[in-house]
Design a protein around this motif. Structure first.
Motif, mmCIF file in Angstrom:
data_model
loop_
_atom_site.group_PDB
_atom_site.id
_atom_site.type_symbol
_atom_site.label_atom_id
_atom_site.label_comp_id
_atom_site.label_asym_id
_atom_site.label_seq_id
_atom_site.Cartn_x
_atom_site.Cartn_y
_atom_site.Cartn_z
ATOM 1 N N ASP A 103 6.515 35.652 62.708
ATOM 2 C CA ASP A 103 7.723 35.603 61.884
ATOM 3 C C ASP A 103 7.493 36.104 60.470
ATOM 4 N N ILE A 104 6.252 36.424 60.108
ATOM 5 C CA ILE A 104 5.975 36.933 58.768
ATOM 6 C C ILE A 104 6.200 38.445 58.738
ATOM 7 N N PRO A 105 6.453 39.014 57.557
ATOM 8 C CA PRO A 105 6.684 40.464 57.475
ATOM 9 C C PRO A 105 5.460 41.258 57.932
ATOM 10 N N VAL A 106 5.729 42.325 58.683
ATOM 11 C CA VAL A 106 4.684 43.228 59.157
ATOM 12 C C VAL A 106 4.986 44.630 58.640
ATOM 13 N N PHE A 107 3.987 45.270 58.050
ATOM 14 C CA PHE A 107 4.103 46.653 57.593
ATOM 15 C C PHE A 107 3.365 47.549 58.586
ATOM 16 N N ALA A 108 4.056 48.548 59.107
ATOM 17 C CA ALA A 108 3.457 49.489 60.051
ATOM 18 C C ALA A 108 2.730 50.594 59.288
#
Length: 328
Positions: free
Chosen positions: A195-200
């Protein structure tokens, strides 16, 4: 917009931490041209290295955009915790942990992406760092140790449980280094698992590619690495496309040269008259890779070891000069 702890980023585009690249002058330039987050070069957690010139330069944050994010690297939980506290005292507002670097000199010390093979140690490091500081802790990883051992989802869940505020995931394994193409299916699986932000991250070299990667992965944002070398305006182009649906043109050639002149001048000021011109050579080289009509001048520029001579050559060769004249 992505949220990292108490900080709401101005846009969803981050500049990746890159050793030997994302020094303070380059971070300032990319931020000015539109990056929503910039991350420092990797800072070694070994306390014996804190007073070296390299560490001193890597931990400067003069006039830097907020949140100021500093990446630390190492494999000892207590050293990493101490390094986090030390960098927060120097002004870091976000601590980023390196578990993504595939460089042999880092992995030989069982740090960087080598840590992905040891999930209990990953947990120990993350828990120690999160407990050590009051600022958000983020984590940069790869998808696993090798294509046969992609444990990125497991690592991401460990990170979330440990209190990590956001993840950046490079779509290659440690074994892949920078070979082949990045894959984004594993990043999509990670996005779905936490649920935490993920940067691709990985092979994002245009605004259109960034948009497609976000669509494929569902990530909260993108992180741009090598593609920004020589194109510090790329993060801003991507941010504009994500906000408006259209990609603004790159700066004009004259504007690019003016940016290069200012950047080289900032490098001279930051590093001094000896090291500054030497650091400037690689940044000018990256710029020239995108200007093949001028690439033949790279060797002549690299032969210069004087700050004034470098700026003079940039002015003489580039400013107000068309590609046709240079080719003549």
């Amino acid at each position: 917009m992505p949220q990292i702890g108490p900080y709401t980023l101005t846009n969803a585009v981050a500049l990746a931490p890159m050793a030997g690249v994302t020094d303070l002058p380059f971070r300032q330039l990319c931020a000015r041209l539109g990056a929503g987050l910039v991350v420092s070069e990797m800072v070694n957690s070994n306390p014996r290295l804190r007073n070296t010139d390299k560490t001193r330069l890597r931990t400067r944050h003069d006039a830097e955009i907020e949140p100021r994010s500093v990446q630390i690297a190492g494999n000892d939980p207590q050293q990493m915790a101490a390094a986090a506290r030390y960098n927060v005292a120097l002004g870091a507002q976000v601590i980023d942990i390196n578990m993504g670097c595939p460089a042999k000199k880092v992995c030989r010390k069982a740090a960087g992406s080598a840590l992905l093979a040891d999930e209990p140690l990953v947990l120990d490091i993350l828990q120690a760092v999160v407990a050590a500081v009051q600022v958000p802790v983020t984590l940069k990883i790869r998808t696993g140790s090798s294509p046969q051992a992609r444990n990125g989802v497991s690592i991401a869940r460990i990170a979330e449980d440990a209190g990590v505020a956001a993840l950046a995931v490079h779509g290659r394994t440690r074994a892949c280094a920078f070979r082949g193409r990045a894959e984004y299916d594993t990043i999509a699986d990670i996005v779905a698992a936490v649920d935490i932000p993920v940067f691709a991250n990985g092979d994002i070299d245009s605004a259109e590619k960034a948009e497609a990667v976000l669509r494929h992965t569902g990530a909260a944002g993108v992180m741009v690495g090598r593609a920004a070398q020589g194109r510090p305006w790329l993060c801003g182009q991507i941010a504009a496309r994500l906000a408006t649906g259209s990609t603004p043109p790159a700066p004009s050639l004259a504007q690019q040269v003016a940016l290069l002149h200012d950047h080289v001048s900032a490098l001279h000021l930051f590093y001094g008259d000896f090291l500054g011109p030497r650091i400037a050579r690689k940044h000018v080289g990256w710029f020239l890779q995108h200007q093949p009509q001028w690439l033949t001048h790279r060797a002549a520029f690299n032969a210069l070891d004087d700050s004034a001579a470098q700026l003079h050559m940039i002015d003489q060769l580039f400013t107000g000069t068309t590609a046709e004249n240079m080719a003549a």
